[in-house]
Design an enzyme around this catalytic site. Structure first.
Site, PDB file in Angstrom:
ATOM      1  N   LYS A   1       0.847  -1.199   0.000  1.00  0.00           N
ATOM      2  CA  LYS A   1       0.000   0.000   0.000  1.00  0.00           C
ATOM      3  C   LYS A   1       0.876   1.239   0.000  1.00  0.00           C
ATOM      4  O   LYS A   1       1.718   1.422   0.880  1.00  0.00           O
ATOM      5  CB  LYS A   1      -0.909  -0.013   1.227  1.00  0.00           C
ATOM      6  CG  LYS A   1      -1.749   1.258   1.397  1.00  0.00           C
ATOM      7  CD  LYS A   1      -2.555   1.217   2.701  1.00  0.00           C
ATOM      8  CE  LYS A   1      -3.254   2.538   2.975  1.00  0.00           C
ATOM      9  NZ  LYS A   1      -3.967   2.543   4.274  1.00  0.00           N
TER      10      LYS A   1
ATOM     11  N   ASP B   1      -2.854  10.472   3.406  1.00  0.00           N
ATOM     12  CA  ASP B   1      -4.252  10.041   3.528  1.00  0.00           C
ATOM     13  C   ASP B   1      -5.041  11.034   4.376  1.00  0.00           C
ATOM     14  O   ASP B   1      -4.964  11.024   5.604  1.00  0.00           O
ATOM     15  CB  ASP B   1      -4.321   8.653   4.156  1.00  0.00           C
ATOM     16  CG  ASP B   1      -5.745   8.125   4.242  1.00  0.00           C
ATOM     17  OD1 ASP B   1      -6.608   8.676   3.524  1.00  0.00           O
ATOM     18  OD2 ASP B   1      -5.981   7.174   4.997  1.00  0.00           O
TER      19      ASP B   1
ATOM     20  N   LYS C   1     -10.573  12.710   7.730  1.00  0.00           N
ATOM     21  CA  LYS C   1     -10.130  12.360   9.074  1.00  0.00           C
ATOM     22  C   LYS C   1     -10.148  13.592   9.980  1.00  0.00           C
ATOM     23  O   LYS C   1     -10.107  14.727   9.499  1.00  0.00           O
ATOM     24  CB  LYS C   1      -8.688  11.832   9.016  1.00  0.00           C
ATOM     25  CG  LYS C   1      -8.490  10.532   8.285  1.00  0.00           C
ATOM     26  CD  LYS C   1      -7.013  10.173   8.255  1.00  0.00           C
ATOM     27  CE  LYS C   1      -6.767   8.863   7.524  1.00  0.00           C
ATOM     28  NZ  LYS C   1      -7.253   7.696   8.286  1.00  0.00           N
TER      29      LYS C   1
ATOM     30  N   ASP D   1     -12.350   6.679   3.384  1.00  0.00           N
ATOM     31  CA  ASP D   1     -11.165   6.505   4.219  1.00  0.00           C
ATOM     32  C   ASP D   1     -10.758   5.042   4.328  1.00  0.00           C
ATOM     33  O   ASP D   1      -9.759   4.725   4.949  1.00  0.00           O
ATOM     34  CB  ASP D   1     -11.408   7.092   5.619  1.00  0.00           C
ATOM     35  CG  ASP D   1     -10.115   7.272   6.413  1.00  0.00           C
ATOM     36  OD1 ASP D   1      -9.045   7.357   5.772  1.00  0.00           O
ATOM     37  OD2 ASP D   1     -10.179   7.312   7.656  1.00  0.00           O
TER      38      ASP D   1
ATOM     39  N   GLU E   1      -9.562   3.421   1.885  1.00  0.00           N
ATOM     40  CA  GLU E   1      -9.018   3.493   0.524  1.00  0.00           C
ATOM     41  C   GLU E   1      -7.886   2.518   0.267  1.00  0.00           C
ATOM     42  O   GLU E   1      -7.650   2.105  -0.879  1.00  0.00           O
ATOM     43  CB  GLU E   1      -8.540   4.923   0.228  1.00  0.00           C
ATOM     44  CG  GLU E   1      -7.129   5.282   0.677  1.00  0.00           C
ATOM     45  CD  GLU E   1      -6.909   5.190   2.184  1.00  0.00           C
ATOM     46  OE1 GLU E   1      -5.773   4.898   2.595  1.00  0.00           O
ATOM     47  OE2 GLU E   1      -7.863   5.392   2.955  1.00  0.00           O
TER      48      GLU E   1
ATOM     49  N   ARG F   1      -7.466  -0.607   0.920  1.00  0.00           N
ATOM     50  CA  ARG F   1      -7.880  -1.901   0.384  1.00  0.00           C
ATOM     51  C   ARG F   1      -8.278  -1.790  -1.087  1.00  0.00           C
ATOM     52  O   ARG F   1      -8.225  -2.780  -1.822  1.00  0.00           O
ATOM     53  CB  ARG F   1      -9.014  -2.470   1.229  1.00  0.00           C
ATOM     54  CG  ARG F   1     -10.288  -1.654   1.242  1.00  0.00           C
ATOM     55  CD  ARG F   1     -11.191  -1.974   2.415  1.00  0.00           C
ATOM     56  NE  ARG F   1     -10.629  -1.485   3.678  1.00  0.00           N
ATOM     57  CZ  ARG F   1     -11.179  -1.687   4.866  1.00  0.00           C
ATOM     58  NH1 ARG F   1     -12.308  -2.361   4.970  1.00  0.00           N
ATOM     59  NH2 ARG F   1     -10.608  -1.219   5.954  1.00  0.00           N
TER      60      ARG F   1
END
Length: 507
Positions: free
Chosen positions: A267, A272, A279, A349, A351, A353
Site C-alpha cells: 500500500k 491520507d 479524518k 477513508d 481506501e 484496500r
C-alpha cells in the site's frame, strides 16, 4: 531523495588497542540477584572490579540503559560504555534479538562518535550477525530537511565487533547480509519519513528507480493514462481526488536460476486525508506514513537482489494520494476494479484496500507461488495488537512460515483468524461487494475484503496468500528504543527477507 549513510562493519578477535575506537561497549544483564557483567575482553582484574561496582554506579542492566565511564588503558578508547541487554539467565543463552537491540541501542545513543567497538557475547555466527545488524539499524538519522545541522549528531560511522570468531571465512557473508538488511530497513525509514510535499506518487516512483540503480531489477511504472486505459479502477478511484495523479510501480528481480516465485504487494498512500470521509485534524500529519507497505515491499525486493538469492520476486507498489476535491470519489460511488469486480465505496477513508485490490489482481495474473501484501491498513490493528505487533492473516501455508521468519528476524507479528461470518458484512446492495463491513474485528474484515481479489494459480486453486497489517509498528510516535528510532521503523523488511531465505532452504 533517499540519502542514507551506512555504517562500516568489521570484526576484531583480540587486543582492542590494535583497533582504536572512541568508545568500547560492554553488555550488562539483569540477573536474578542484580546486574551481571557479561563476557567481555577486559582483563580479569578490571572485569572483577567493574562487576563489583555495578550496583553502586546505579547500573541495572535494563534494556536501553547506557552508562558512560572513563576508558581503561587496555581498551584503547577514551570511553567505556556499559549497555543494558535486559533479563539474562545462567541456564539460557542470550537471544539474538536481545543482542540486536542492545547493539542498536548503543550505536543509536552514541551518535556523534566516529568509531565504536561492540564487545557483546558472540558464541556463534548468528550472534555476530545480530550485533552487526543491530549496529546497522542503530546508525540511522533523518536530517535532510534541516537548514542547519547545529545540535544534530552524525550517526556512528564505524562499528568494530569484538568476537573470537573474527577471521572465519563465513564472516564476510554475515557482515554483508547485515549491511544489506540495514540499508533496506533504513531506506524504508527514509521513504516513510519524507514529507508529503516531497513524496507523492510521481516522486515515489522516481525514488524506486533511483534506489534500484546498480541492482539486477527491472522497474516499470504505470502513469494515470495507462492505469485508466487498463482498468485499474481502485488506484484511479482513490487517486483522482488529488492533483498528483496515482502510479503503479512494478519492481522485478528475476535471476536465471530462480527456484521460487513470490509476489509482494504494498500500500502506497503517500498522504491520507480520508478523502471525502475526511479524518480529524489531530494526528493527520502521521498519515505521511500510509505508504509504508509500498516502501517495505520495494526495499525487500532490492535486498533480495542485493543478496543474490535464487528467487523471482516482484514488488507491486500501489501508489496514490487520498485527497478531498471536486474530483474525489464519493461515498456510494461504485468502482470497477482491475479484473472486473465492482466495489461500492461506503467510506472513502477505507481506501488502502481499494488500491491493494488492484495490485493483488495484477500479481495473481503472474501465478506466483505465494502473494504477500503489506499495508498500514486499519486503525483496528492498533486496537487489537498495539503499536509494536503486526497482524498476519491468510493461508496457513504462508502465515505459519511468516511467523517463524519473524521470530528468527526478531520482529513482532501475531497470526489472526479470518472468520467466515465477516464476509456477509461486505455485501453491497448495488455492487459485488462494499469496501467496509463489520466494524468489530475491522482488521480481519479488511483482510477478508482483500482475499476476494486473490486469484487462482495454474492448478486452479487460490494462490497461497498472506496479509500483513503494519498500521501500528510501521511508525513510532513514542521514544526511541533499541535500534528503533522515532517515526518510520522499516518493520517487516527483515521478516520478508527471512521468509524467502527459509522457503529457499526448505526447497
Amino acid at each position: 531523495m533517499v540519502k542514507n549513510t551506512e555504517i562500516n562493519l568489521s570484526t576484531l578477535s583480540r587486543d582492542l588497542k590494535k583497533s582504536p575506537s572512541d568508545a568500547v561497549v560492554i553488555g550488562v544483564g539483569q540477573g536474578a540477584d542484580g546486574p551481571v557483567l557479561l563476557d567481555n575482553p577486559l582483563t580479569a582484574r578490571s572485569a572483577e572490579a567493574l562487576a563489583d561496582s555495578l550496583k553502586a554506579l546505579g547500573i541495572t542492566g535494563a534494556a536501553d540503559q547506557l552508562v558512560r565511564l572513563p576508558g581503561l588503558p587496555e581498551t584503547g578508547a577514551g570511553v567505556l560504555v556499559l549497555a543494558g541487554v535486559g533479563k539474562v539467565s545462567a541456564s539460557k543463552p542470550l537471544a539474538g534479538e536481545a543482542l540486536r537491540r542492545a547493539a542498536g541501542s548503543a550505536i543509536r545513543q552514541l551518535a556523534g562518535l566516529a568509531t565504536v567497538a561492540l564487545a557483546f557475547p558472540t558464541a556463534s555466527l548468528a550472534d555476530v550477525e545480530a550485533v552487526a545488524e543491530g549496529a546497522a539499524l542503530g546508525a540511522y538519522s533523518f536530517s535532510e530537511f534541516r537548514s542547519s545541522k547545529d545540535g544534530l549528531k552524525d550517526p556512528v560511522r564505524n562499528a568494530v565487533i569484538f568476537t573470537e570468531l573474527a577471521g572465519q571465512k563465513e564472516l564476510d557473508a554475515v557482515l554483508k547480509r547485515a549491511a544489506l538488511i540495514g540499508r533496506a530497513v533504513n531506506a524504508t525509514r527514509s521513504l516513510v519519513n519524507q514529507p508529503p510535499s516531497h513524496l507523492y506518487p510521481e516522486t515515489f516512483a522516481e525514488a524506486a528507480k533511483e534506489l534500484a540503480k546498480g541492482l539486477p531489477v527491472k522497474v516499470t511504472v504505470w502513469d494515470e493514462k495507462r492505469l485508466e486505459k487498463e482498468g485499474f479502477g481502485g488506484i484511479m478511484g482513490v487517486g483522482k481526488g488529488s492533483a498528483r495523479q496515482p502510479r503503479l510501480v512494478k519492481v522485478e528481480y528475476s535471476p536465471a536460476k530462480a527456484t521460487s516465485k513470490i509476489a509482494l504487494v504494498g500500500k502506497g498512500i503517500t498522504f491520507d486525508t480520508g478523502g471525502i470521509s475526511i479524518k480529524p485534524a489531530l494526528g493527520m500529519g502521521d498519515m505521511k506514513s500510509d505508504m509504508a507497505g509500498a516502501a517495505v515491499v520495494l526495499n525487500t525486493v532490492l535486498a533480495l537482489a542485493g543478496l543474490g538469492l535464487p528467487v523471482k520476486a516482484t514488488a507491486w507498489l500501489c501508489i496514490a494520494e487520498n485527497m478531498p476535491s471536486g474530483a474525489a470519489s464519493r461515498p456510494a460511488d461504485v468502482l470497477t476494479m482491475f479484473g472486473g469486480k465492482t466495489v461500492e465505496v461506503l467510506n472513502t477513508d477505507a481506501e488502502g484496500r481499494l488500491v491493494m485490490a488492484d495490485g493483488i489482481v495484477a500479481a495473481s495474473r503472474e501465478h506466483p507461488d505465494a502473494i504477500i501484501d503489506v499495508a498500514t491498513l486499519t486503525g483496528a490493528q492498533l486496537i487489537a495488537l498495539g503499536n509494536r505487533t503486526a497482524g498476519i492473516m491468510g493461508s496457513d501455508s504462508v502465515t505459519a512460515p511468516l511467523k517463524a521468519a519473524a521470530d528468527r528476524a526478531g520482529e513482532l507479528v501475531w497470526p489472526m483468524p479470518l472468520p467466515e461470518e465477516l464476509r456477509p458484512s461486505l455485501d453491497s446492495q448495488v455492487a459485488d461487494l462494499a469496501n467496509i463491513g463489520e466494524r468489530h474485528g475491522g482488521m480481519m474484515t479488511a483482510a477478508v475484503f482483500l482475499r476476494e481479489f486473490v486469484g487462482k494459480g495454474k492448478d486452479g486453486e487460490q494462490i497461497p496468500w498472506a496479509h500483513i497489517d503494519i498500521a501500528g509498528p510501521s511508525f513510532n510516535n513514542g521514544s526511541p528504543y533499541g535500534y528503533t528510532h522515532k517515526q518510520g521503523t522499516g518493520c517487516t523488511v527483515r521478516t520478508l527477507v527471512a521468509y524467502v531465505e527459509d522457503i529457499l532452504a526448505a526447497a
